[in-house]
Design a protein around this motif. Structure first.
Motif, PDB file in Angstrom:
ATOM      1  N   ASN A  23       8.380 -23.897  45.179  1.00 54.64           N
ATOM      2  CA  ASN A  23       7.918 -23.965  43.787  1.00 54.64           C
ATOM      3  C   ASN A  23       8.351 -22.779  42.937  1.00 54.64           C
ATOM      4  N   ASP A  24       8.517 -21.615  43.572  1.00 58.64           N
ATOM      5  CA  ASP A  24       8.924 -20.436  42.788  1.00 58.64           C
ATOM      6  C   ASP A  24      10.400 -20.521  42.379  1.00 58.64           C
ATOM      7  N   LEU A  25      11.119 -21.487  42.936  1.00 56.53           N
ATOM      8  CA  LEU A  25      12.527 -21.745  42.613  1.00 56.53           C
ATOM      9  C   LEU A  25      13.468 -20.625  43.039  1.00 56.53           C
ATOM     10  N   LEU A  26      12.973 -19.728  43.893  1.00 60.88           N
ATOM     11  CA  LEU A  26      13.845 -18.668  44.419  1.00 60.88           C
ATOM     12  C   LEU A  26      14.513 -19.169  45.697  1.00 60.88           C
ATOM     13  N   LEU A  27      15.671 -18.604  45.988  1.00 63.23           N
ATOM     14  CA  LEU A  27      16.358 -18.962  47.222  1.00 63.23           C
ATOM     15  C   LEU A  27      15.938 -17.965  48.302  1.00 63.23           C
ATOM     16  N   ASP A  28      15.176 -18.459  49.264  1.00 57.55           N
ATOM     17  CA  ASP A  28      14.727 -17.598  50.368  1.00 57.55           C
ATOM     18  C   ASP A  28      15.852 -17.538  51.408  1.00 57.55           C
ATOM     19  N   ALA A  29      16.480 -16.352  51.513  1.00 54.86           N
ATOM     20  CA  ALA A  29      17.686 -16.236  52.337  1.00 54.86           C
ATOM     21  C   ALA A  29      17.422 -16.597  53.800  1.00 54.86           C
ATOM     22  N   GLU A  30      16.318 -16.112  54.336  1.00 51.97           N
ATOM     23  CA  GLU A  30      16.009 -16.379  55.749  1.00 51.97           C
ATOM     24  C   GLU A  30      15.871 -17.877  56.011  1.00 51.97           C
ATOM     25  N   GLN A  31      15.061 -18.515  55.168  1.00 52.66           N
ATOM     26  CA  GLN A  31      14.838 -19.957  55.333  1.00 52.66           C
ATOM     27  C   GLN A  31      16.127 -20.741  55.132  1.00 52.66           C
ATOM     28  N   PHE A  32      16.889 -20.291  54.159  1.00 54.70           N
ATOM     29  CA  PHE A  32      18.143 -20.972  53.835  1.00 54.70           C
ATOM     30  C   PHE A  32      19.121 -20.867  55.013  1.00 54.70           C
ATOM     31  N   ILE A  33      19.211 -19.680  55.597  1.00 59.33           N
ATOM     32  CA  ILE A  33      20.098 -19.463  56.744  1.00 59.33           C
ATOM     33  C   ILE A  33      19.656 -20.340  57.919  1.00 59.33           C
ATOM     34  N   ALA A  34      18.340 -20.349  58.166  1.00 57.56           N
ATOM     35  CA  ALA A  34      17.814 -21.157  59.274  1.00 57.56           C
ATOM     36  C   ALA A  34      18.141 -22.634  59.066  1.00 57.56           C
ATOM     37  N   TYR A  35      18.001 -23.084  57.828  1.00 53.56           N
ATOM     38  CA  TYR A  35      18.289 -24.485  57.502  1.00 53.56           C
ATOM     39  C   TYR A  35      19.769 -24.791  57.718  1.00 53.56           C
ATOM     40  N   ALA A  36      20.622 -23.880  57.245  1.00 53.22           N
ATOM     41  CA  ALA A  36      22.080 -24.067  57.389  1.00 53.22           C
ATOM     42  C   ALA A  36      22.459 -24.131  58.865  1.00 53.22           C
ATOM     43  N   GLN A  37      21.835 -23.293  59.658  1.00 53.50           N
ATOM     44  CA  GLN A  37      22.159 -23.269  61.089  1.00 53.50           C
ATOM     45  C   GLN A  37      21.649 -24.529  61.783  1.00 53.50           C
ATOM     46  N   ALA A  38      20.441 -24.950  61.424  1.00 53.53           N
ATOM     47  CA  ALA A  38      19.886 -26.161  62.033  1.00 53.53           C
ATOM     48  C   ALA A  38      20.739 -27.382  61.714  1.00 53.53           C
ATOM     49  N   LYS A  39      21.257 -27.426  60.493  1.00 54.37           N
ATOM     50  CA  LYS A  39      22.068 -28.577  60.066  1.00 54.37           C
ATOM     51  C   LYS A  39      23.536 -28.409  60.449  1.00 54.37           C
ATOM     52  N   GLN A  40      23.878 -27.268  61.008  1.00 56.73           N
ATOM     53  CA  GLN A  40      25.267 -26.980  61.404  1.00 56.73           C
ATOM     54  C   GLN A  40      26.256 -27.284  60.285  1.00 56.73           C
ATOM     55  N   VAL A  41      26.025 -26.666  59.144  1.00 54.64           N
ATOM     56  CA  VAL A  41      26.851 -26.988  57.983  1.00 54.64           C
ATOM     57  C   VAL A  41      28.211 -26.282  58.053  1.00 54.64           C
ATOM     58  N   ASP A  42      29.189 -26.858  57.369  1.00 52.02           N
ATOM     59  CA  ASP A  42      30.561 -26.343  57.398  1.00 52.02           C
ATOM     60  C   ASP A  42      30.941 -25.623  56.115  1.00 52.02           C
ATOM     61  N   MET A  43      30.137 -25.783  55.073  1.00 50.61           N
ATOM     62  CA  MET A  43      30.430 -25.107  53.801  1.00 50.61           C
ATOM     63  C   MET A  43      29.136 -24.990  53.014  1.00 50.61           C
ATOM     64  N   VAL A  44      29.022 -23.897  52.278  1.00 49.96           N
ATOM     65  CA  VAL A  44      27.832 -23.671  51.459  1.00 49.96           C
ATOM     66  C   VAL A  44      28.301 -23.355  50.047  1.00 49.96           C
ATOM     67  N   ILE A  45      27.684 -23.976  49.056  1.00 49.62           N
ATOM     68  CA  ILE A  45      27.964 -23.610  47.656  1.00 49.62           C
ATOM     69  C   ILE A  45      26.630 -23.449  46.928  1.00 49.62           C
ATOM     70  N   PHE A  46      26.479 -22.339  46.233  1.00 45.64           N
ATOM     71  CA  PHE A  46      25.323 -22.207  45.347  1.00 45.64           C
ATOM     72  C   PHE A  46      25.685 -21.309  44.170  1.00 45.64           C
ATOM     73  N   SER A  47      24.931 -21.444  43.086  1.00 44.16           N
ATOM     74  CA  SER A  47      25.197 -20.617  41.915  1.00 44.16           C
ATOM     75  C   SER A  47      24.225 -19.447  41.891  1.00 44.16           C
ATOM     76  N   ASN A  48      24.726 -18.296  41.421  1.00 43.55           N
ATOM     77  CA  ASN A  48      23.901 -17.096  41.349  1.00 43.55           C
ATOM     78  C   ASN A  48      24.348 -16.236  40.167  1.00 43.55           C
ATOM     79  N   PRO A  49      23.488 -16.035  39.146  1.00 46.91           N
ATOM     80  CA  PRO A  49      22.198 -16.689  38.941  1.00 46.91           C
ATOM     81  C   PRO A  49      22.351 -18.218  38.925  1.00 46.91           C
ATOM     82  N   CYS A  50      21.244 -18.872  39.237  1.00 45.99           N
ATOM     83  CA  CYS A  50      21.273 -20.326  39.407  1.00 45.99           C
ATOM     84  C   CYS A  50      21.190 -21.058  38.074  1.00 45.99           C
ATOM     85  N   ASN A  51      22.063 -22.058  37.921  1.00 41.73           N
ATOM     86  CA  ASN A  51      21.915 -23.048  36.865  1.00 41.73           C
ATOM     87  C   ASN A  51      21.319 -24.270  37.536  1.00 41.73           C
TER      88      ASN A  51
END
Ligand SMILES: *Cc1c(COP(=O)(O)O)cnc(C)c1O
Length: 350
Positions: A130-158
């Motif tokens: 809900n705070d709309l922040l990107l939690d790096a730890e959670q995000f990394i864990a999610y990426a690893q669990a999903k075994q992703v091959d590429m990550v794209i995000f905007s910073n600051p976020c649109n």
């Protein structure tokens, strides 16, 4: 003779920019500053000299040199393109293979998903809290669990206008074994760029654009900055003459006025801060105004009771803003434009 659209095209929901006549445009996060007459003249004169019968410089050497100077990066690490959009298309198409997993966040720039799907990638979505922040730890864990091959995000976020701290971005890049594309389209309005780190990593690519802080959305100029291996591959993958000569000239001339550009950025930030303070002030009297997120881009993201009504009320007054579910995204405009959208909010919110 028949032709059936491919499945991915049949299911494609296009990005829909607002059409129609609006006297105030606060919907596309463009700069509200129009180019001064002297710079227009300089661009015009340079364009008159163009060898129109010749193809453009395939690597936009002068433009990349000036870009490198302005942003303090080696010009060899810079690839110019026909807007960041072209780069997003190239990255999803060429830097991953069909069936690979692309990780995006929600909310974020919707084009990442669209290009990913067009490239035949499986798009995984990390939903922010809900705070709309990107939690790096959670995000990394999610990426690893999903075994992703590429990550794209905007910073600051649109569209959220929220910043992910530099240390968190670097942690993501450092930890994940895949290409991490950091779209810094709005970083000129904030602090925490990782542009200076591209040579430290095998897997980091930073995107920049002239469409926002630089007030040059019309010319379509985007840039990718990365280590020599990635840069070389991107140059090889792009179409040879992707940036037309007129745009190269306009970009080069503009970068010849660094003080002007820094002033524009300062003015836009000031307008953004003014608008933020004004809207935030409304919170005391308007129960319908739930959240006004502190902005890091040139736009304000708000959550309101009835976003569709506010959007419509603004449109009826000739003001375009962006409706995004229960949220509204409002770009900072001139003082006069800011006052007009403020008035709409003042009148329409309960
Ligand atoms: C506006 C925007 C861009 C710019 O794209 P261009 O094609 O360079 O105009 C890129 N990324 C994000 C997140 C944006 O909001």
């Amino acid at each position: 003779m028949t032709y059936q659209l491919t499945e991915k095209l049949q299911n494609l929901v296009p990005y829909q920019p607002i059409a129609g006549e609006y006297s105030v445009r606060l919907d596309a996060n463009e700069s509200f500053i129009s180019l001064p007459e002297e710079i227009r003249q300089e661009i015009g004169q340079a364009i008159t000299q163009t060898a129109f019968n010749r193809y453009p410089d395939p690597y936009a050497v002068e433009l990349c040199q000036r870009f490198g100077q302005f942003f303090q990066v080696k010009p060899d690490l810079v690839v110019a393109a026909n807007g960041s959009d072209e780069l997003l298309f190239l990255l999803t198409t060429c830097f991953a293979k069909a069936g690979d997993r692309l990780l995006v966040t929600e909310p974020d720039f919707s084009m990442y998903r669209i290009y990913g799907q067009m490239a035949g990638l499986e798009v995984e979505v990390y939903a922010k809290d809900n705070d709309l922040l990107l939690d790096a730890e959670q995000f990394i864990a999610y990426a690893q669990a999903k075994q992703v091959d590429m990550v794209i995000f905007s910073n600051p976020c649109n569209p959220t206008s929220q910043l992910t701290p530099r240390a968190d971005v670097l942690k993501i890049v450092e930890t994940l074994d895949c290409l991490v594309v950091v779209d810094e389209a709005y970083m000129d309005f904030s602090q925490g760029s990782v542009l200076d780190m591209v040579e430290q990593y095998d897997n980091l690519m930073v995107l920049k654009t002239f469409s926002k802080a630089f007030g040059m959305a019309a010319v379509r100029l985007g840039f990718a900055i990365a280590n020599p291996v990635l840069t070389k591959a991107l140059k090889a993958a792009k179409s040879p003459y992707n940036v037309n000569t007129m745009s190269q000239i306009a970009g080069s001339v503009l970068l010849g006025h660094p003080d002007y550009l820094r002033q524009c950025i300062a003015d836009i930030k000031e307008s953004r801060d003014d608008l933020y303070k004004a809207i935030k002030g409304l919170k005391r009297e308007k129960a319908d105004l739930y959240t006004v997120y502190p902005p890091h881009g040139n736009f304000i993201y708000v959550e309101v009771e009835d976003s569709a009504k506010i959007y419509k009320d603004a449109a009826e007054k000739g003001i375009a803003i962006r409706l995004m579910g229960k949220h509204l995204r409002i770009a900072a405009g001139s003082n006069k434009e800011n006052r007009r959208i403020y008035q709409v909010l003042q009148e329409s919110l309960q």
